[in-house]
Design a protein around this motif. Structure first.
Motif, PDB file in Angstrom:
ATOM      1  N   GLU A  90       0.866  -1.188   0.000  1.00  0.00           N
ATOM      2  CA  GLU A  90       0.000   0.000   0.000  1.00  0.00           C
ATOM      3  C   GLU A  90       0.896   1.230   0.000  1.00  0.00           C
ATOM      4  N   PRO A  91       1.255   1.716  -1.196  1.00  0.00           N
ATOM      5  CA  PRO A  91       2.248   2.796  -1.292  1.00  0.00           C
ATOM      6  C   PRO A  91       1.913   4.027  -0.461  1.00  0.00           C
ATOM      7  N   ASP A  92       0.628   4.297  -0.236  1.00  0.00           N
ATOM      8  CA  ASP A  92       0.268   5.511   0.496  1.00  0.00           C
ATOM      9  C   ASP A  92       0.160   5.304   2.005  1.00  0.00           C
ATOM     10  N   HIS A  93       0.420   4.103   2.459  1.00  0.00           N
ATOM     11  CA  HIS A  93       0.272   3.868   3.898  1.00  0.00           C
ATOM     12  C   HIS A  93       1.345   4.633   4.681  1.00  0.00           C
ATOM     13  N   PRO A  94       0.938   5.399   5.701  1.00  0.00           N
ATOM     14  CA  PRO A  94       1.917   6.228   6.432  1.00  0.00           C
ATOM     15  C   PRO A  94       2.998   5.418   7.146  1.00  0.00           C
ATOM     16  N   LEU A  95       2.748   4.149   7.414  1.00  0.00           N
ATOM     17  CA  LEU A  95       3.759   3.350   8.114  1.00  0.00           C
ATOM     18  C   LEU A  95       5.023   3.168   7.267  1.00  0.00           C
ATOM     19  N   ASN A  96       4.894   3.202   5.928  1.00  0.00           N
ATOM     20  CA  ASN A  96       6.082   3.013   5.087  1.00  0.00           C
ATOM     21  C   ASN A  96       7.149   4.074   5.382  1.00  0.00           C
ATOM     22  N   ALA A  97       6.744   5.316   5.370  1.00  0.00           N
ATOM     23  CA  ALA A  97       7.713   6.402   5.606  1.00  0.00           C
ATOM     24  C   ALA A  97       8.254   6.352   7.040  1.00  0.00           C
ATOM     25  N   ARG A  98       7.369   5.990   7.984  1.00  0.00           N
ATOM     26  CA  ARG A  98       7.813   5.916   9.378  1.00  0.00           C
ATOM     27  C   ARG A  98       8.851   4.798   9.553  1.00  0.00           C
ATOM     28  N   GLN A  99       8.580   3.656   8.941  1.00  0.00           N
ATOM     29  CA  GLN A  99       9.538   2.548   9.054  1.00  0.00           C
ATOM     30  C   GLN A  99      10.859   2.906   8.388  1.00  0.00           C
ATOM     31  N   ARG A 100      10.772   3.573   7.241  1.00  0.00           N
ATOM     32  CA  ARG A 100      11.995   3.956   6.542  1.00  0.00           C
ATOM     33  C   ARG A 100      12.845   4.893   7.401  1.00  0.00           C
ATOM     34  N   ALA A 101      12.201   5.857   8.034  1.00  0.00           N
ATOM     35  CA  ALA A 101      12.943   6.820   8.863  1.00  0.00           C
ATOM     36  C   ALA A 101      13.619   6.105  10.041  1.00  0.00           C
ATOM     37  N   ARG A 102      12.879   5.207  10.682  1.00  0.00           N
ATOM     38  CA  ARG A 102      13.478   4.459  11.804  1.00  0.00           C
ATOM     39  C   ARG A 102      14.631   3.579  11.322  1.00  0.00           C
ATOM     40  N   PHE A 103      14.467   3.019  10.145  1.00  0.00           N
ATOM     41  CA  PHE A 103      15.499   2.133   9.588  1.00  0.00           C
ATOM     42  C   PHE A 103      16.788   2.916   9.319  1.00  0.00           C
ATOM     43  N   VAL A 104      16.642   4.068   8.689  1.00  0.00           N
ATOM     44  CA  VAL A 104      17.818   4.881   8.365  1.00  0.00           C
ATOM     45  C   VAL A 104      18.567   5.247   9.642  1.00  0.00           C
ATOM     46  N   GLU A 105      17.804   5.624  10.663  1.00  0.00           N
ATOM     47  CA  GLU A 105      18.424   6.036  11.922  1.00  0.00           C
ATOM     48  C   GLU A 105      19.161   4.868  12.594  1.00  0.00           C
ATOM     49  N   ALA A 106      18.498   3.705  12.649  1.00  0.00           N
ATOM     50  CA  ALA A 106      19.119   2.559  13.334  1.00  0.00           C
ATOM     51  C   ALA A 106      20.304   2.023  12.531  1.00  0.00           C
ATOM     52  N   ALA A 107      20.158   1.980  11.213  1.00  0.00           N
ATOM     53  CA  ALA A 107      21.241   1.429  10.376  1.00  0.00           C
ATOM     54  C   ALA A 107      22.488   2.302  10.452  1.00  0.00           C
ATOM     55  N   ALA A 108      22.308   3.589  10.745  1.00  0.00           N
ATOM     56  CA  ALA A 108      23.456   4.500  10.844  1.00  0.00           C
ATOM     57  C   ALA A 108      24.392   4.101  11.987  1.00  0.00           C
ATOM     58  N   LEU A 109      23.884   3.306  12.927  1.00  0.00           N
ATOM     59  CA  LEU A 109      24.731   2.807  14.017  1.00  0.00           C
ATOM     60  C   LEU A 109      25.755   1.800  13.506  1.00  0.00           C
ATOM     61  N   PHE A 110      25.505   1.275  12.312  1.00  0.00           N
ATOM     62  CA  PHE A 110      26.401   0.251  11.725  1.00  0.00           C
ATOM     63  C   PHE A 110      26.860   0.730  10.351  1.00  0.00           C
ATOM     64  N   PRO A 111      27.704   1.751  10.325  1.00  0.00           N
ATOM     65  CA  PRO A 111      28.006   2.434   9.054  1.00  0.00           C
ATOM     66  C   PRO A 111      28.727   1.554   8.036  1.00  0.00           C
ATOM     67  N   ASP A 112      29.358   0.467   8.484  1.00  0.00           N
ATOM     68  CA  ASP A 112      30.066  -0.393   7.522  1.00  0.00           C
ATOM     69  C   ASP A 112      29.163  -1.455   6.908  1.00  0.00           C
ATOM     70  N   ALA A 113      27.953  -1.597   7.418  1.00  0.00           N
ATOM     71  CA  ALA A 113      27.059  -2.655   6.931  1.00  0.00           C
ATOM     72  C   ALA A 113      26.235  -2.156   5.749  1.00  0.00           C
ATOM     73  N   ARG A 114      25.922  -3.063   4.835  1.00  0.00           N
ATOM     74  CA  ARG A 114      24.979  -2.754   3.768  1.00  0.00           C
ATOM     75  C   ARG A 114      23.572  -2.727   4.370  1.00  0.00           C
ATOM     76  N   ARG A 115      22.614  -2.182   3.602  1.00  0.00           N
ATOM     77  CA  ARG A 115      21.257  -1.999   4.129  1.00  0.00           C
ATOM     78  C   ARG A 115      20.217  -2.617   3.193  1.00  0.00           C
ATOM     79  N   SER A 116      19.176  -3.206   3.773  1.00  0.00           N
ATOM     80  CA  SER A 116      18.117  -3.849   2.985  1.00  0.00           C
ATOM     81  C   SER A 116      16.774  -3.685   3.678  1.00  0.00           C
ATOM     82  N   LEU A 117      15.816  -3.097   2.982  1.00  0.00           N
ATOM     83  CA  LEU A 117      14.494  -2.846   3.572  1.00  0.00           C
ATOM     84  C   LEU A 117      13.347  -3.445   2.753  1.00  0.00           C
TER      85      LEU A 117
END
Ligand code: PLP
Length: 360
Positions: A168-195
């Motif tokens: 559901e492209p318009d579901h607000p949870l998508n953007a919220r999950q993406r923002a949380r993901f970017v923030e948490a993944a930044a703790l592991f700067p050498d790791a690749r990322r997959s969402l």
């Protein structure tokens, strides 16, 4: 001789869907999900072809699936991610099969780190960003980074998260999950990322990161749970007509007398039922495809049989094959008629259906 249901697996269609997803993913890696025996189609079969198409990483859910996939890939050195992670006692078997666990919790991190002791082992880390199924909560990830000895023997190569509403492209949870993901993944700067799963791969560049993990759209299901004309049917399930009969007006068909003929009705009885993977819930909205049209199922689905309306259809004779899912009856449509999804329909196709493989 046609006496059983037949499942045709079109590997060229699989390759075409892979190419479509690769284009949608931009430069991100496509790491196919082949869990649940390749969504019911055969993990060794689909992974073998996807390897030929360039896939080098795969996702399984269970340890047994990872062990079997490693064996079937032989000397093809794929990365196999194990979504269940390091379950109690499983670490030696995970290492022996050369699997990369997706660590989902602090106890799993502890188990893999202590198994690795003195060496360094690869792992992926799952951050939960809103699904509340598997994965570390973002605040746990932050604590982890503050206590690095917990990761002392681990090489975190990849950080993943999983979208709850990617279809559901318009579901607000998508953007919220993406923002949380970017923030948490930044703790592991050498790791690749997959969402992204299939749906996420089509959500645009912001959701692709380094790797996408499609499953269903490789196998013919639309990324939004509805038929998508860009995606080709990989699985075609057909069943032969055992008997054609005429049901007089006023008589019923099948268990529970759930359908009564309002008129004289010609009926085909097919050699497929819920034991072949036709959902019992396909009654009363299900249909099959035959001779250029959808033909409604009549009455309840039995274990081995379904009845189909063939009034005004002269081609319907014993031995003729009717399509239950396939290019003319998209799996998403058949699933919706039974109140379920393409995922459940595909993974429930039973071993009784004879497998036929089409394409290179
Ligand atoms: C099953 C799964 C996928 C693939 O999802 P699709 O919707 O089939 O594309 C990707 N990531 C995770 C974590 C999964 O469990």
């Amino acid at each position: 001789m046609t006496e059983a249901s037949r499942l045709t697996l079109d590997l060229d269609a699989l390759a075409s869907n892979h190419a479509l997803l690769r284009a949608a993913a931009g430069g991100a890696e496509i790491a196919p999900a082949v869990k649940a025996d390749g969504y019911g189609l055969g993990a060794a079969l689909v992974a073998g072809r996807l390897w030929d198409e360039g896939a080098r990483s795969f996702y399984v859910a269970r340890l047994s699936e990872g062990v079997a996939l490693r064996r079937s890939l032989g000397d093809r050195a794929a990365t196999i991610y194990l979504l269940d992670g390091v379950t109690p006692g499983a670490a030696p078997a995970i290492e022996a099969a050369g699997l990369t666990p997706v660590l989902n919790s602090l106890p799993q991190i502890e188990a893999w780190n202590s198994h690795a002791r003195g060496r360094v082992l690869d792992a992926a880390l799952h951050i939960d960003t809103g699904m509340n199924r598997l994965g570390l909560r973002p605040e746990e990830a932050a604590v982890l980074v503050g206590a690095m000895d917990r990761l002392k023997f681990l090489n975190i190569t990849l950080v993943i998260s999983h979208l709850a509403c990617a279809g559901e492209p318009d579901h607000p949870l998508n953007a919220r999950q993406r923002a949380r993901f970017v923030e948490a993944a930044a703790l592991f700067p050498d790791a690749r990322r997959s969402l992204a799963n299939s749906g996420g791969t089509f959500l645009g560049e912001a959701f692709r990161f380094d790797q996408c993990r499609p499953g269903i759209s490789l196998y013919g299901g639309g990324p939004r749970d509805v038929p998508d004309t860009r995606i080709k049917a990989v699985a075609t399930l057909e069943a032969p007509i055992l008997q054609a009969r005429v049901v007089p007006r006023g008589e019923s068909i099948g268990y529970g007398a759930a359908f009564t003929a309002q008129d004289t009705t010609r009926v085909a009885i097919l050699a497929a039922g819920y034991a072949d993977g036709v959902p019992r819930a396909a009654h009363p909205r299900g249909s099959v495809w035959f001779d250029g049209a959808r033909r409604p199922m009549l009455g309840r689905v039995s274990m081995d049989l379904i009845a189909v309306d063939i009034t005004d259809c002269d081609a319907a004779r014993p031995g003729a094959l009717m399509q239950i899912i396939g290019p003319d009856l998209p799996v998403d449509e058949a699933a919706a008629a039974a109140g379920t999804t393409s995922y459940e329909l595909l993974t429930r196709i039973a071993p009784r259906a004879r497998r036929v493989i089409k394409g290179g």
